[in-house]
Design an enzyme around this catalytic site. Structure first.
Site, PDB file in Angstrom:
ATOM      1  N   LYS A  22      -8.099   2.669   0.138  1.00 54.46           N
ATOM      2  CA  LYS A  22      -7.445   1.415   0.553  1.00 54.46           C
ATOM      3  C   LYS A  22      -6.013   1.354   0.045  1.00 54.46           C
ATOM      4  CE  LYS A  22      -8.205  -2.677  -1.824  1.00 54.46           C
ATOM      5  NZ  LYS A  22      -6.883  -3.222  -2.197  1.00 54.46           N
ATOM      6  N   ASN A  23      -5.855   1.650  -1.242  1.00 49.87           N
ATOM      7  CA  ASN A  23      -4.529   1.453  -1.838  1.00 49.87           C
ATOM      8  C   ASN A  23      -3.514   2.513  -1.427  1.00 49.87           C
ATOM      9  OD1 ASN A  23      -5.572  -0.788  -2.979  1.00 49.87           O
ATOM     10  ND2 ASN A  23      -5.526  -0.059  -5.108  1.00 49.87           N
ATOM     11  N   CYS A 116      -3.371 -15.366  -6.701  1.00 52.22           N
ATOM     12  CA  CYS A 116      -4.655 -14.995  -6.107  1.00 52.22           C
ATOM     13  C   CYS A 116      -5.710 -14.977  -7.185  1.00 52.22           C
ATOM     14  CB  CYS A 116      -4.557 -13.680  -5.382  1.00 52.22           C
ATOM     15  SG  CYS A 116      -4.704 -12.294  -6.459  1.00 52.22           S
ATOM     16  N   ARG A 121       0.200 -12.804 -10.070  1.00 51.45           N
ATOM     17  CA  ARG A 121       0.766 -11.737  -9.252  1.00 51.45           C
ATOM     18  C   ARG A 121       2.148 -12.079  -8.689  1.00 51.45           C
ATOM     19  NH1 ARG A 121      -4.171  -8.819  -6.183  1.00 51.45           N
ATOM     20  NH2 ARG A 121      -2.925  -6.982  -6.535  1.00 51.45           N
ATOM     21  N   ILE A 123       6.183 -11.505  -7.631  1.00 52.39           N
ATOM     22  CA  ILE A 123       6.817 -10.370  -6.946  1.00 52.39           C
ATOM     23  C   ILE A 123       8.272 -10.229  -7.384  1.00 52.39           C
ATOM     24  CG2 ILE A 123       5.299 -10.313  -4.934  1.00 52.39           C
ATOM     25  CD1 ILE A 123       7.585 -11.840  -3.457  1.00 52.39           C
ATOM     26  N   LEU A 125       9.661  -8.286  -9.489  1.00 49.37           N
ATOM     27  CA  LEU A 125      10.148  -6.902  -9.606  1.00 49.37           C
ATOM     28  C   LEU A 125      10.489  -6.328  -8.222  1.00 49.37           C
ATOM     29  CD1 LEU A 125       7.524  -5.654 -12.218  1.00 49.37           C
ATOM     30  CD2 LEU A 125       9.922  -6.209 -12.661  1.00 49.37           C
ATOM     31  N   ASP A 305      -8.993  -1.684 -11.593  1.00 50.64           N
ATOM     32  CA  ASP A 305      -9.871  -1.850 -10.434  1.00 50.64           C
ATOM     33  C   ASP A 305     -11.288  -1.335 -10.670  1.00 50.64           C
ATOM     34  OD1 ASP A 305      -7.813  -3.015  -9.092  1.00 50.64           O
ATOM     35  OD2 ASP A 305      -7.492  -1.400  -7.654  1.00 50.64           O
ATOM     36  N   ARG A 397     -13.300  -6.360   1.924  1.00 51.12           N
ATOM     37  CA  ARG A 397     -11.851  -6.084   1.900  1.00 51.12           C
ATOM     38  C   ARG A 397     -11.586  -4.622   1.537  1.00 51.12           C
ATOM     39  NH1 ARG A 397      -9.120  -8.804  -2.374  1.00 51.12           N
ATOM     40  NH2 ARG A 397      -7.705  -7.168  -1.757  1.00 51.12           N
TER      41      ARG A 397
HETATM   42  C1  UD1 Z   1      -1.970  -2.547  -6.995  1.00 51.51           C
HETATM   43  C2  UD1 Z   1      -3.291  -2.327  -6.312  1.00 51.51           C
HETATM   44  C3  UD1 Z   1      -4.382  -3.064  -7.051  1.00 51.51           C
HETATM   45  C4  UD1 Z   1      -4.405  -2.644  -8.517  1.00 51.51           C
HETATM   46  C5  UD1 Z   1      -3.016  -2.777  -9.130  1.00 51.51           C
HETATM   47  C6  UD1 Z   1      -2.937  -2.225 -10.546  1.00 51.51           C
HETATM   48  C7  UD1 Z   1      -2.710  -2.033  -3.988  1.00 51.51           C
HETATM   49  C8  UD1 Z   1      -2.781  -2.557  -2.603  1.00 51.51           C
HETATM   50  N1  UD1 Z   1      -3.202  -2.825  -4.950  1.00 51.51           N
HETATM   51  O1  UD1 Z   1      -1.685  -3.939  -6.954  1.00 51.51           O
HETATM   52  O2  UD1 Z   1      -5.640  -2.731  -6.431  1.00 51.51           O
HETATM   53  O3  UD1 Z   1      -5.292  -3.490  -9.223  1.00 51.51           O
HETATM   54  O4  UD1 Z   1      -2.050  -2.056  -8.339  1.00 51.51           O
HETATM   55  O5  UD1 Z   1      -3.357  -0.909 -10.571  1.00 51.51           O
HETATM   56  O6  UD1 Z   1      -2.284  -0.923  -4.221  1.00 51.51           O
HETATM   57  N2  UD1 Z   1       3.836  -7.799 -11.678  1.00 51.51           N
HETATM   58  C9  UD1 Z   1       4.889  -8.627 -11.982  1.00 51.51           C
HETATM   59  N3  UD1 Z   1       5.927  -8.700 -11.084  1.00 51.51           N
HETATM   60  C10 UD1 Z   1       5.967  -7.978  -9.938  1.00 51.51           C
HETATM   61  C11 UD1 Z   1       4.887  -7.112  -9.656  1.00 51.51           C
HETATM   62  C12 UD1 Z   1       3.833  -7.041 -10.546  1.00 51.51           C
HETATM   63  O7  UD1 Z   1       4.899  -9.305 -13.002  1.00 51.51           O
HETATM   64  O8  UD1 Z   1       6.948  -8.088  -9.176  1.00 51.51           O
HETATM   65  C13 UD1 Z   1       2.680  -7.721 -12.612  1.00 51.51           C
HETATM   66  C14 UD1 Z   1       1.394  -8.229 -11.950  1.00 51.51           C
HETATM   67  O9  UD1 Z   1       1.301  -9.628 -12.036  1.00 51.51           O
HETATM   68  C15 UD1 Z   1       0.335  -7.524 -12.757  1.00 51.51           C
HETATM   69  C16 UD1 Z   1       1.000  -6.191 -13.087  1.00 51.51           C
HETATM   70  O10 UD1 Z   1       2.396  -6.379 -12.894  1.00 51.51           O
HETATM   71  O11 UD1 Z   1       0.070  -8.227 -13.934  1.00 51.51           O
HETATM   72  C17 UD1 Z   1       0.512  -5.042 -12.239  1.00 51.51           C
HETATM   73  O12 UD1 Z   1       0.760  -5.314 -10.885  1.00 51.51           O
HETATM   74  P1  UD1 Z   1       1.044  -4.186  -9.820  1.00 51.51           P
HETATM   75  O13 UD1 Z   1       1.035  -2.855 -10.447  1.00 51.51           O
HETATM   76  O14 UD1 Z   1       2.270  -4.588  -9.053  1.00 51.51           O
HETATM   77  O15 UD1 Z   1      -0.200  -4.309  -8.869  1.00 51.51           O
HETATM   78  P2  UD1 Z   1      -0.229  -4.462  -7.293  1.00 51.51           P
HETATM   79  O16 UD1 Z   1       0.765  -3.553  -6.669  1.00 51.51           O
HETATM   80  O17 UD1 Z   1      -0.194  -5.905  -6.929  1.00 51.51           O
END
Ligand code: UD1
Length: 417
Positions: A22-23, A116, A121, A123, A125, A305, A397
């Site tokens: 999926k990822n 969520c 979560r 964005i 970054l 995960d 999902r």
């Molecule tokens: C992806 C995976 C998800 C997995 C996660 C961590 C997909 C579709 N999803 O999610 O299954 O659990 O990696 O391995 O690939 N964060 C910030 N700011 C940002 C982005 C992230 O603070 O702009 C924080 C998040 O809140 C979280 C941490 O960074 O606490 C990790 O998030 P991230 O690595 O971005 O996970 P996802 O890409 O959302």
């Protein structure tokens, strides 16, 4: 909405082949917008998140066709840079489209993905990185409006190795003028798969799998046929299914090196693990042993995960186990559900202390999120009696026909729509 009924007392035995990841699939689907030629993906999983991503691509004007195992996305006809609100709300990964839509159209308009089930979560970054690439971004009325007609390469040093931000920036940078370097990039295997896909389409990307990824400018990619990597989280889930039920499961078509940290834990629990080039076998017998301490971390650390599924298995182990969840701040909601089944655990901030019990019993529980739901299925198989999992559609999902896979292994899960 759907409820799943899980019959307890199963011992999972047999061989299953693992679905596509999926990822890996989600950012690769977003990347199909970067080329203006058809792209064929093999091994793309048939799961709800992928179906939602495909509907979003169609709403942007892409043509999508499935023939057997091959999924073709043709983005030549894509014409819209506005992401649909309702569909994007269903799928957090729609955020990846920001980078590729911006690269393709010089503009992107997306709904802000809210919080969520597993945490806030944010964005930030993603947005800070896109700004570094010369995009101008306005956040207003719950939407993000990006302009980036002149995206240009830059050095982006991520404060945290976010998987999504790394992928989004790779996508935005492919067609930007000049070279982009992402520092402190996430190293997950799915990012390596995205790099392989981009290179297959003629883009120039290297370094994925290390903390420094370099993307050179290429104006236009071309079509390709690409096989998506196997899903390491799904593979890990069925191996944990063998562990918790005292069974013997072989997962084929897997990449064993991507689940190393889980294999260590399974051995510590007393399971016999046999590793071959593309398959993994876990044989369990007797009661599992507890595992002292597990901390979730970005790859190559223990994956967040798989934390809920490991949590379920340790709930029946002999002794006390401790799990620290370092990636997401609210990812222990399965703990209270497992308690309804007789498990004993205590959560202190981001740490769970799990005291294994000899028996779990069936109960009515709620799948609060995808992996938490999978954990409840595993616990339900082990429990005495029947477990009813509410909101089990969340499991769909990410898991392709989990009920059929479990049936193949001798367990019974019945879906009630
Ligand atoms: C992806 C995976 C998800 C997995 C996660 C961590 C997909 C579709 N999803 O999610 O299954 O659990 O990696 O391995 O690939 N964060 C910030 N700011 C940002 C982005 C992230 O603070 O702009 C924080 C998040 O809140 C979280 C941490 O960074 O606490 C990790 O998030 P991230 O690595 O971005 O996970 P996802 O890409 O959302």
């Amino acid at each position: 909405m759907s409820d799943w009924l899980v019959r307890g007392g199963a011992v999972l035995r047999g061989t299953v082949s693992v679905q596509g990841s999926k990822n890996a699939a989600l950012p690769i689907l977003a990347a199909t917008l970067l080329t203006e030629e058809p792209v064929t993906l093999l091994n793309c999983p048939r799961i709800r998140d992928v179906e939602n991503m495909l509907r979003i691509l169609e709403s942007l004007g892409c043509t999508v066709k499935r023939e057997g195992d091959a999924l073709t996305v043709d983005s030549r006809t894509a014409s819209s840079f506005v992401l649909p609100t309702a569909l994007s709300g269903e799928l957090r990964s729609s955020i990846f489209l920001l980078g590729s839509v911006l690269a393709r159209f010089g503009e992107a308009d997306a709904p802000y993905p809210g919080g969520c089930e597993i945490g806030n979560r944010p964005i930030d970054l993603h947005l800070a990185g896109l700004r570094r690439l010369n995009a101008s971004i306005e956040e207003r009325d719950g939407r993000i409006r990006c302009r980036g007609g002149n995206l240009s390469g830059a050095v982006v040093d991520l404060d945290y190795p976010s998987v999504g931000a790394t992928e989004n920036l790779m996508l935005a940078a492919c067609r930007a003028a000049g070279e982009t370097t992402i520092k402190n990039a996430a190293c997950e295997p799915e990012i390596v798969d995205l790099e392989k896909f981009l290179c297959a389409c003629g883009f120039r990307v290297h370094g994925a799998g290390t903390p420094t990824i370099v993307i050179e400018s290429v104006k236009r990619g071309h079509g390709a046929t690409f096989r998506i990597m196997p899903d390491r989280i799904v593979a890990g889930t069925y191996l944990l299914g063998a562990a918790i039920t005292g069974g013997d499961v072989t997962v084929t078509g897997a990449q064993p090196e991507t689940v190393d940290t889980l294999l260590y834990r399974l051995k510590e629990c007393g399971c016999i693990v046999t590793q071959r080039a593309e398959s993994l076998r876990v044989q369990a017998g007797g009661r599992l042993k507890s595992v002292g301490f597990t901390a979730t971390r970005p790859y190559p650390g223990f994956p967040t995960d798989l934390q809920p599924q490991l949590f379920a298995a340790l709930s029946t182990a002999d002794g006390t186990s401790v799990i620290a969840e370092n990636v997401f701040e609210n990812r222990f909601r399965h703990a209270q559900e497992l308690k309804k089944m007789g498990a004993e655990n205590r959560i202190v901030d981001r740490t769970a202390i799990i005291t294994g019990v000899k028996r779990l019993h069936g109960a009515q529980v709620v799948a609060h999120d995808l992996r938490g739901g999978a954990a409840l299925v595993l616990a339900g198989l082990k429990a005495e009696g029947e477990t009813r999992i509410l909101r089990a559609e969340r499991i769909e999902r990410g898991y392709e026909r989990m009920d059929s896979v479990i049936a193949q292994l001798g367990g019974t899960v019945t879906r009630k729509e």
